[in-house]
Design a protein around this motif. Structure first.
Motif, mmCIF file in Angstrom:
data_model
loop_
_atom_site.group_PDB
_atom_site.id
_atom_site.type_symbol
_atom_site.label_atom_id
_atom_site.label_comp_id
_atom_site.label_asym_id
_atom_site.label_seq_id
_atom_site.Cartn_x
_atom_site.Cartn_y
_atom_site.Cartn_z
ATOM 1 N N VAL A 8 8.650 11.014 2.081
ATOM 2 C CA VAL A 8 7.471 10.690 2.896
ATOM 3 C C VAL A 8 6.834 9.408 2.378
ATOM 4 N N ALA A 9 6.442 8.532 3.301
ATOM 5 C CA ALA A 9 5.681 7.333 2.951
ATOM 6 C C ALA A 9 4.251 7.510 3.452
ATOM 7 N N HIS A 10 3.281 7.304 2.577
ATOM 8 C CA HIS A 10 1.877 7.431 2.973
ATOM 9 C C HIS A 10 1.094 6.283 2.367
ATOM 10 N N ALA A 11 -0.101 6.077 2.853
ATOM 11 C CA ALA A 11 -0.913 4.954 2.407
ATOM 12 C C ALA A 11 -2.383 5.286 2.626
ATOM 13 N N PRO A 12 -3.275 4.570 1.956
ATOM 14 C CA PRO A 12 -4.706 4.814 2.169
ATOM 15 C C PRO A 12 -5.085 4.619 3.638
ATOM 16 N N PRO A 47 0.787 -1.234 0.000
ATOM 17 C CA PRO A 47 0.000 0.000 0.000
ATOM 18 C C PRO A 47 0.820 1.285 0.000
ATOM 19 N N VAL A 48 2.161 1.169 0.067
ATOM 20 C CA VAL A 48 3.003 2.347 0.287
ATOM 21 C C VAL A 48 3.032 3.241 -0.944
ATOM 22 N N ARG A 49 2.839 4.519 -0.705
ATOM 23 C CA ARG A 49 2.993 5.545 -1.743
ATOM 24 C C ARG A 49 4.019 6.557 -1.255
ATOM 25 N N TRP A 50 4.642 7.249 -2.185
ATOM 26 C CA TRP A 50 5.803 8.070 -1.847
ATOM 27 C C TRP A 50 5.609 9.519 -2.270
ATOM 28 N N LEU A 51 6.107 10.395 -1.439
ATOM 29 C CA LEU A 51 6.186 11.824 -1.749
ATOM 30 C C LEU A 51 7.625 12.255 -1.509
ATOM 31 N N SER A 78 2.444 -0.222 9.159
ATOM 32 C CA SER A 78 3.609 -1.105 9.264
ATOM 33 C C SER A 78 4.335 -1.223 7.936
ATOM 34 N N ALA A 79 3.590 -1.253 6.834
ATOM 35 C CA ALA A 79 4.230 -1.358 5.521
ATOM 36 C C ALA A 79 5.086 -0.129 5.234
ATOM 37 N N CYS A 80 4.597 1.051 5.595
ATOM 38 C CA CYS A 80 5.366 2.276 5.370
ATOM 39 C C CYS A 80 6.620 2.298 6.230
ATOM 40 N N THR A 81 6.493 1.869 7.487
ATOM 41 C CA THR A 81 7.658 1.839 8.367
ATOM 42 C C THR A 81 8.729 0.894 7.830
#
Length: 273
Positions: free
Chosen positions: A186-190, A124-128, A198-201
């Motif tokens: 930055v890592a963000h997710a829905p 689910p990780v998205r990046w900025l 946890s996936a972003c971390t």
């Protein structure tokens, strides 16, 4: 859902793919190659365990052909001593060179970080990626505003966290929030994806660990993380997609200094049962 494919010419009917399938949806045949248990195809999470574990390249998914998955390089595997050295040499970098990092280097790190594990392989990780000292410093300014508000509204909290010191340093021209970093990743997710935090971390940890191999250093942006959870002006400045939430960030740049020793840590507390 992916479709499981077996090359009957290569398959040895050894049942390895059946044994490693996390969903347990493959059945082993004595004569015929393994195949999904009827009615379970929708449970496939496209993790690729079957593809990775087959020694003969017989297993594929329609979304993941075996030929597109590079073989492991045994000669590149770290010894226990090398792995320990690699992990112990990780440092939080807070002093950066005054140079920008080419976008290609950051993108390659993100592409590496996408291999971090995620629950049910949801990915689910998205990046900025925010580039430039001034844009990053502007975000730090929002964090300082949040800290000022805490010092007024909850002075005990402000004192306990030494926020007044951070604010005073900012007012004196020293950025102890984003440390003058040239980039913020930055890592963000829905918001509704329970695997997102946890996936972003984990993905950020992969990014940080891989950064030195690209001549870069990183530091977890903890103060910014705290403010992003509570300070609306910062959330508006980050302008994440609607429905997404901030799940962590790294300060990134070229380290100004090198490190030459491996610091010690407290002995671990272990309970054996």
């Amino acid at each position: 859902m992916s479709r499981f494919i077996v090359d009957g010419e290569k398959c040895r009917r050894d049942g390895i793919c059946v044994a490693v399938c996390p969903a347990g949806i493959l059945a082993r045949g004595d004569v015929a190659p393994p195949e999904p248990i009827p009615g379970t195809e929708a449970l496939c999470i496209s993790c690729g365990h079957c593809v990775a574990a087959c020694p003969y390249g017989a297993c594929s998914l329609d979304t993941m052909p075996a030929g597109e998955c590079p073989p492991l390089r045994p000669e590149w595997r770290l010894s226990p001593e090398q792995a320990e050295h690699f992990l112990r040499s990780r440092r939080s970098i807070r002093v950066f060179r005054d140079v920008a990092v080419a976008g290609g280097r950051l993108e390659r790190l993100i592409r590496t970080a996408r291999y971090a594990p995620s629950g049910r392989n949801a990915q689910p990780v998205r990046w900025l990626v925010i580039s430039g000292r001034e844009p990053v410093r502007a975000l730090a300014g929002h964090v300082i505003d949040w800290m000022r508000s805490l010092c007024v509204a909850t002075p005990d909290v402000g004192r306990a966290l030494a926020l007044e010191r951070l604010v005073a340093a900012w007012d004196a021209g020293r950025d102890l929030i984003c440390r003058g970093a040239p980039h913020l990743v930055v890592a963000h997710a829905p918001k509704d994806d329970v695997t997102g935090p946890s996936a972003c971390t984990l993905a950020l940890a992969y990014f940080e660990l891989a950064a030195p191999s690209h001549g870069l250093g990183a530091c977890w942006a903890g103060y910014l993380h705290g403010a992003a959870l509570h300070w609306q002006p910062l959330r508006e400045a980050l302008a994440l997609p609607a429905g997404d939430v901030f799940n962590g960030a790294l300060l990134v740049g070229e380290p100004r200094y090198r490190y030459h020793r491996l610091p010690t840590r407290r002995e671990p507390t272990i309970t054996w049962r």
